[in-house]
Design an enzyme around this catalytic site. Sequence first.
Site: not given
Ligand code: F6P
Length: 493
Positions: A174, A387
Amino acid sequence: MNTDRSGSATIETGQYDFVVVANRLPVDRVTNEDGSSGFRRAPGGLVTALHPIMSASSGAWVGWHGAVDETLEDFDNDGIHLVPVALSEADVELYYEGFSNSTLWPLYHDVIVPPEYHRTWWDAYKAINQRFADATLRVAAPGATVWVHDYQLQLVPRILRMARPDLKIGFFNHIPFPSMSLFAQLPWRTQILEGLAGADLVGFQRKDDADNFMNCLQNFTDYSIQGFEATPPFEHDTQNICTAAPHPISIDTSEVARLARDPQIIARAAQIRHELGNPKTVMLGVDRLDYTKGIRHRLKAYGELLSDQALQAGEVCLIQVASPSRENVGRYMQLRNQVELMVGQITGQHDTISHTTLRYLHHSYPLREMIALYLAADVLLVTALRDGMNLVAKEYVASHQDGRGVLVLSEFTGAADQLNDAVLVNPHDIAGMKRKIIAAVTMDEAEQSERMQRMIQHLEHNDVQHWSRHFLDDLNKLAETHRPTSPTKVSEV
Ligand code: F6P
């Protein structure tokens, strides 16, 4: 492991034909009316896209349930079988806050802050990836399709492949994948690359990310590379061909558009503007409070525009939603202090008794409130330094079916590859960004509408359902091409 009648070892398999593996389960904890605690499906693009596939077939989701030091049995929620992976306080510190978010996260985001390399964090990352893989192996049926998500779990594809060559394994990253010259820093670069290469298909947000991955494989492993295909050497212990491809993620466009037509949400948007004193221009920023998001650069440009009187206090208000994130990680604490200092300086200098120039909100909001904020905003500022995609930009566009509004979008987001009718900015160039913000604020309605309609059309054709369907179709084709005897088809899942 069992033994069959002949005495040879057989591997235990589960019953689920489609298994998603992600760091978090797609549920939020809720307190029921009788005071007991339960789980509710969390809002979010990934689960929205996969829910129909999972509930129509035999689908399971492996992930952490978010509580520390709590072991839960598997349970079913809203048509999906959930497989909770337990994490202790030490696991969270070393695997999640440490290796995932203080080594990989900054390394994969252009080393905006210096990544830290600690062997104890790496050991924890390996152990927790093994734990997620073990939970997956327990539930995956013979020939199942397994879709692993994101940078926290890059070793899982190879562990699965070694244990169960029958599985069809996809991985989607992602976040960005760094260039070879940055990735070279990672002491465990070869293990991470070979971990990912256990998948049949590794999907990325942008073609550049897929290129970077292939360059890294070529330079730091013995795989031979042809275009976007990587083949392991003859003596290697996994023998699958790994293909890399761009598969940019998107949003549930029709759901966002439906909410944006909801009269209650429209009324709430009007109320937001009214409560701000009906300024001529409302600008909006919506981010996790993360150093990759360029919030300081945005505030610097905005503060200077107010000081230059290119924007007038009383006529303009910036709403900055900065949702709490990774609050135990040092760099995030530091960023919060820096941002809050800047907010105080801007409001202290430019606010009047009757008007605020900047409404800073350190909260998370439900989707309905977010759509009201998008509708209330004349301009959305997305100024990320790096990003993977940026779904806020896509949600803002999908909310503005009436063609009003301007998206100011950093060139360094995955979204900029697709939303090229946005006003594109380089957030490092403060003077350039100031000019572009003024261009956005003064853009005439006809131009706003032309740009918005073209971007909406793109999102209607490329929504999150389209994304998941395409990824799974490609995975199915690749797994079939490379291993023609595979028993299960994703389209049959
Ligand atoms: O963008 C990567 C990501 O893992 C998303 O999937 C998620 O919404 C965001 O970062 C925040 O992730 P976390 O709160 O699990 O660290």
